[in-house]
Write an enzyme that holds these catalytic residues in place. Sequence first.
Site, PDB file in Angstrom:
ATOM      1  N   ASN A 170       0.886  -1.168   0.000  1.00 16.19           N
ATOM      2  CA  ASN A 170       0.000   0.000   0.000  1.00 16.19           C
ATOM      3  C   ASN A 170       0.918   1.210   0.000  1.00 16.19           C
ATOM      4  O   ASN A 170       1.518   1.533   1.015  1.00 16.19           O
ATOM      5  CB  ASN A 170      -0.890  -0.027   1.255  1.00 16.19           C
ATOM      6  CG  ASN A 170      -1.714   1.241   1.401  1.00 16.19           C
ATOM      7  OD1 ASN A 170      -1.757   2.073   0.497  1.00 16.19           O
ATOM      8  ND2 ASN A 170      -2.359   1.396   2.552  1.00 16.19           N
ATOM      9  N   LYS A 201       0.196   4.247  -0.228  1.00 21.91           N
ATOM     10  CA  LYS A 201      -0.388   5.453   0.392  1.00 21.91           C
ATOM     11  C   LYS A 201      -0.109   6.666  -0.515  1.00 21.91           C
ATOM     12  O   LYS A 201      -0.087   6.502  -1.739  1.00 21.91           O
ATOM     13  CB  LYS A 201       0.140   5.621   1.825  1.00 21.91           C
ATOM     14  CG  LYS A 201      -0.067   4.325   2.635  1.00 21.91           C
ATOM     15  CD  LYS A 201       0.163   4.453   4.104  1.00 21.91           C
ATOM     16  CE  LYS A 201      -0.079   3.098   4.772  1.00 21.91           C
ATOM     17  NZ  LYS A 201       0.059   3.154   6.224  1.00 21.91           N
ATOM     18  N   HIS A 206      -9.440   1.366   4.761  1.00 21.16           N
ATOM     19  CA  HIS A 206      -8.166   1.459   5.481  1.00 21.16           C
ATOM     20  C   HIS A 206      -8.364   2.350   6.721  1.00 21.16           C
ATOM     21  O   HIS A 206      -9.130   3.312   6.681  1.00 21.16           O
ATOM     22  CB  HIS A 206      -7.080   2.031   4.570  1.00 21.16           C
ATOM     23  CG  HIS A 206      -5.716   1.926   5.167  1.00 21.16           C
ATOM     24  ND1 HIS A 206      -5.251   2.839   6.085  1.00 21.16           N
ATOM     25  CD2 HIS A 206      -4.740   0.997   5.023  1.00 21.16           C
ATOM     26  CE1 HIS A 206      -4.032   2.478   6.467  1.00 21.16           C
ATOM     27  NE2 HIS A 206      -3.699   1.366   5.838  1.00 21.16           N
ATOM     28  N   GLU A 251      -6.673   4.657   7.900  1.00 20.78           N
ATOM     29  CA  GLU A 251      -6.424   6.089   7.660  1.00 20.78           C
ATOM     30  C   GLU A 251      -7.649   6.744   7.028  1.00 20.78           C
ATOM     31  O   GLU A 251      -7.966   7.900   7.296  1.00 20.78           O
ATOM     32  CB  GLU A 251      -5.170   6.259   6.791  1.00 20.78           C
ATOM     33  CG  GLU A 251      -3.903   5.950   7.592  1.00 20.78           C
ATOM     34  CD  GLU A 251      -2.741   5.393   6.788  1.00 20.78           C
ATOM     35  OE1 GLU A 251      -2.724   5.516   5.553  1.00 20.78           O
ATOM     36  OE2 GLU A 251      -1.830   4.814   7.420  1.00 20.78           O
ATOM     37  N   GLU A 290      -5.439  -5.134  10.239  1.00 16.87           N
ATOM     38  CA  GLU A 290      -4.420  -4.118  10.488  1.00 16.87           C
ATOM     39  C   GLU A 290      -4.692  -3.440  11.830  1.00 16.87           C
ATOM     40  O   GLU A 290      -5.484  -2.478  11.890  1.00 16.87           O
ATOM     41  CB  GLU A 290      -4.435  -3.066   9.371  1.00 16.87           C
ATOM     42  CG  GLU A 290      -4.069  -3.612   8.012  1.00 16.87           C
ATOM     43  CD  GLU A 290      -3.402  -2.563   7.128  1.00 16.87           C
ATOM     44  OE1 GLU A 290      -2.374  -2.891   6.529  1.00 16.87           O
ATOM     45  OE2 GLU A 290      -3.882  -1.426   7.061  1.00 16.87           O
ATOM     46  N   GLY A 333       2.722   1.858  10.815  1.00 15.20           N
ATOM     47  CA  GLY A 333       3.704   2.930  10.698  1.00 15.20           C
ATOM     48  C   GLY A 333       4.408   3.258  12.003  1.00 15.20           C
ATOM     49  O   GLY A 333       5.087   4.277  12.116  1.00 15.20           O
ATOM     50  N   SER A 353       3.607  -2.572  10.172  1.00 15.26           N
ATOM     51  CA  SER A 353       5.061  -2.662  10.373  1.00 15.26           C
ATOM     52  C   SER A 353       5.645  -4.004   9.917  1.00 15.26           C
ATOM     53  O   SER A 353       6.562  -4.536  10.548  1.00 15.26           O
ATOM     54  CB  SER A 353       5.429  -2.370  11.836  1.00 15.26           C
ATOM     55  OG  SER A 353       4.993  -1.066  12.198  1.00 15.26           O
ATOM     56  N   GLY A 375       5.211   1.123   4.501  1.00 23.82           N
ATOM     57  CA  GLY A 375       6.575   1.636   4.318  1.00 23.82           C
ATOM     58  C   GLY A 375       7.525   0.707   3.580  1.00 23.82           C
ATOM     59  O   GLY A 375       8.233   1.136   2.658  1.00 23.82           O
TER      60      GLY A 375
HETATM   61  P1  13P Z   1       3.228   0.053   7.562  1.00 20.33           P
HETATM   62  O1  13P Z   1       3.651  -1.223   6.907  1.00 20.33           O
HETATM   63  O2  13P Z   1       3.993   1.247   7.093  1.00 20.33           O
HETATM   64  O3  13P Z   1       3.141  -0.087   9.045  1.00 20.33           O
HETATM   65  O4  13P Z   1       1.701   0.338   7.057  1.00 20.33           O
HETATM   66  C1  13P Z   1       0.776  -0.663   7.140  1.00 20.33           C
HETATM   67  C2  13P Z   1      -0.425  -0.273   6.369  1.00 20.33           C
HETATM   68  O5  13P Z   1      -1.146   0.632   6.739  1.00 20.33           O
HETATM   69  C3  13P Z   1      -0.716  -1.004   5.135  1.00 20.33           C
HETATM   70  O6  13P Z   1      -1.989  -0.700   4.654  1.00 20.33           O
END
Ligand code: 13P
Length: 248
Positions: free
Chosen positions: A9, A11, A92, A94, A164, A170, A210, A232
């Site tokens: 992802n 983002k 998601h 976010e 998640e 993150g 993560s 990430g």
């Molecule tokens: P990270 O892998 O950066 O923690 O993000 C996870 C995520 O939100 C994937 O959708």
Amino acid sequence: MRKPMIAGNWKMNKTRDEAINFTLGVANGLPLNVECVVCAPFIILRDLVKRAPKNLKIGAQNMDYHESGAFTGEISPIMLQDTGVEYVIIGHSERRSYYNETDESVNLKVKKALEFNLKPIVCVGEVLEERESGKTEEVLAKQVRLGFEGVKLDEPANLVVAYEPVWAIGTGKNATSQTAQDACKFIRGELAKIFGQSKADEIRILYGGSVKPENIKEYMANEDVDGALVGGASLKVDSFLALCNYKN
Ligand code: 13P
């Protein structure tokens, strides 16, 4: 029987040139026995679909549930279908926390995505406070029940659910392998209540939060964890390749 999936992802990252360079970088290194996906910003989807190597699938990160109309700034399932993407992330955390997405809007989006032959990757997960107060299962059960209420699922392999935990996204504070397994198993049980056990057994459930090349193997060793949704660590060619090749 469930094909493992590693989905990046991205983002709000990458320009068109950066995205194209990524596809060139991964072109010869992706395995065939793992489904590899990147979910990219809308504006570069068409270029990615055109240039991605055969074993790299492309997804969007969101969509509206209306087919067209006066919804300034939104992207419809028809438009996504027109780009040629195969997947779309829905709900998601976010989007839930910054853009007021609810289980009800997730539900409408899941139905529309399936109607337009887009495969939804539906995110669920608890926040830290909910975990600490022992409410994780209650939260997951509600997200699954409301998110999939009335969904007709002819092809269970076309639905992906991502667990998640919001506190692990993150933050570098990844869930333990056992925590991920317990939650994914619980989610599969809830999916079975809605779709029946045999369909629930075909739905892939990913862990996200993560995930890195250093910890992917531990997650993938679990019975109910069928893959990972990675933020990430999906942005760089080397780490994305290492994640996708976790079997080697
Ligand atoms: P990270 O892998 O950066 O923690 O993000 C996870 C995520 O939100 C994937 O959708």
